[in-house]
Design a protein around this motif. Structure first.
Motif, short mmCIF file in Angstrom:
data_model
loop_
_atom_site.label_atom_id
_atom_site.label_comp_id
_atom_site.label_asym_id
_atom_site.label_seq_id
_atom_site.Cartn_x
_atom_site.Cartn_y
_atom_site.Cartn_z
N ALA A 56 2.94 16.27 108.10
CA ALA A 56 3.87 16.23 106.97
C ALA A 56 4.77 15.01 107.03
N ALA A 57 5.22 14.66 108.24
CA ALA A 57 6.09 13.49 108.39
C ALA A 57 5.35 12.21 108.04
N ARG A 58 4.10 12.12 108.42
CA ARG A 58 3.32 10.92 108.12
C ARG A 58 3.03 10.83 106.62
N LYS A 59 2.81 11.96 105.98
CA LYS A 59 2.63 11.95 104.53
C LYS A 59 3.92 11.49 103.85
N GLY A 60 5.04 12.00 104.33
CA GLY A 60 6.32 11.59 103.77
C GLY A 60 6.57 10.11 103.95
N ALA A 61 6.22 9.59 105.13
CA ALA A 61 6.38 8.16 105.38
C ALA A 61 5.48 7.34 104.46
N GLY A 62 4.29 7.87 104.17
CA GLY A 62 3.39 7.19 103.26
C GLY A 62 3.90 7.18 101.84
N VAL A 63 4.50 8.28 101.42
CA VAL A 63 5.11 8.34 100.09
C VAL A 63 6.25 7.33 99.99
N PHE A 64 7.08 7.28 101.02
CA PHE A 64 8.18 6.32 101.04
C PHE A 64 7.66 4.89 100.99
N THR A 65 6.63 4.60 101.77
CA THR A 65 6.05 3.26 101.79
C THR A 65 5.53 2.86 100.42
N LEU A 66 4.77 3.75 99.80
CA LEU A 66 4.24 3.45 98.46
C LEU A 66 5.37 3.22 97.47
N GLY A 67 6.38 4.07 97.51
CA GLY A 67 7.50 3.92 96.58
C GLY A 67 8.24 2.61 96.78
N LEU A 68 8.47 2.23 98.05
CA LEU A 68 9.18 0.98 98.31
C LEU A 68 8.36 -0.22 97.87
N VAL A 69 7.06 -0.20 98.13
CA VAL A 69 6.19 -1.31 97.73
C VAL A 69 6.16 -1.45 96.21
N LEU A 70 6.05 -0.33 95.51
CA LEU A 70 6.05 -0.37 94.05
C LEU A 70 7.39 -0.86 93.51
N ALA A 71 8.48 -0.38 94.11
CA ALA A 71 9.81 -0.80 93.65
C ALA A 71 10.01 -2.30 93.85
N ALA A 72 9.66 -2.80 95.02
CA ALA A 72 9.85 -4.22 95.30
C ALA A 72 8.99 -5.08 94.37
#
Length: 324
Positions: A56-72
């Protein structure tokens, strides 16, 4: 945000890329948007994809990564669009920037290099060339296997490397195209089902499937239309193959252009193959010949070029409708 301007921007980007590609001198100085996005993804993956984390933590980190990459990516693309002059010169600048997001010319050249290698240097050279554009194990492929891999890559990358960025640019301008490219790059880097990425890359893979849904259907349509105007191709068979086979592919998107191309040219594509040492069971697209060769790659490229032209003509028609 659909407008004559966004349609014209997507059309101009496709034309520029078809004519000049991504010039090597520009790449030498500025690199490429994909390399910038990829560097950010790699940095976040090293920092956040920890083996000791729970699923679950790794999925959450992946969601955060995708969101940050899209935002940037979105912020940078929006800023470029905002500061560009609101005149013809500014439009050309945006179109040149958007042209870096599509890959008509480079896809054609990479696939053509496989055909040339097979024709002039033989099987080993063909394997080396096709290994640059596919993720499967090529070491045991014969000439037919190399040829099928090249044709399948052409079909799939027509959808996600050409049609999808043009589609999202046509809908949301440069920002839409750039956001798509960020999502697709994330999927290609971390959206794998192996032990390292199956949780961390889950969000990237699912999001990429979603944003490619419309483009894969349009890609199949352009290939069907191209078959109507291609000697030796069969548009009716392409339609039949799409209806029968596209939904059976393990990917929700790849089967559409693969089935269309297979049906149009009487090929049999996809089927079982090896990725990263793991055997992947998949159904066949089309019911034609599986024993392809370099000449068949060239036939597929001829159909591909007409499909690219069909997309451009459609965008030009939309521009005309919105303007007049």
């Amino acid at each position: 945000m659909l407008s004559a301007t966004t349609f014209a921007l997507a059309l101009a980007a496709l034309i520029f890329e078809a004519l000049i590609g991504y010039p090597a001198p520009v790449y030498a100085v500025l690199r490429h948007p994909v390399t910038w996005i990829g560097s950010l993804i790699a940095l976040l993956e090293r920092a956040l994809n920890r083996p000791g984390f729970s699923s679950a933590a790794r999925k959450g980190a992946g969601v955060f990564t995708l969101g940050l990459v899209l935002a940037a990516t979105g912020v940078v693309a929006w800023a470029i669009s905002a500061v560009a002059p609101k005149n013809a010169f500014g439009f050309v600048l945006l179109a040149v920037a958007a042209s870096s997001l599509v890959a008509q010319r480079s896809l054609h050249d990479h696939v053509a290099s496989v055909a040339r290698a097979l024709q002039s240097q033989g099987l080993e050279a063909g394997r080396r060339e096709v290994a640059m554009i596919v993720g499967r194990d090529v070491s045991a492929l014969d000439v037919a296997g190399v040829s099928r891999a090249a044709v399948e890559s052409l079909a799939e990358n027509f959808s996600d490397g050409v049609v999808a960025p043009a589609f999202w640019t046509a809908v949301f301008g440069l920002t839409g195209g750039a956001l798509y490219k960020a999502a697709n790059t994330a999927d290609s880097m971390i959206g794998h089902k192996n032990q390292r990425y199956k949780d961390f890359g889950w969000a990237a893979a699912r999001f990429d499937d979603l944003v490619n849904l419309p483009a894969s259907r349009f890609a199949a349509l352009w290939l069907v239309i191209a078959a109507f105007f291609s000697p030796g191709a069969d548009a009716r068979a392409a339609i039949t193959a799409v209806r029968r086979d596209a939904g059976e592919h393990r990917s929700p998107n790849a089967g559409w252009p693969e089935a269309a191309l297979a049906g149009a040219l009487d090929f049999r594509l996809a089927g079982p193959r090896a990725y990263g040492g793991e055997w992947v069971a998949d159904v066949f697209m089309g019911d034609g010949r599986a024993e392809l060769d370099a000449g068949d790659i060239l036939r597929a490229l001829a159909l591909y070029k007409r499909a690219c032209a069909a997309q451009m003509i459609f965008l030009a028609a939309l521009v005309g409708i919105f303007v007049f």
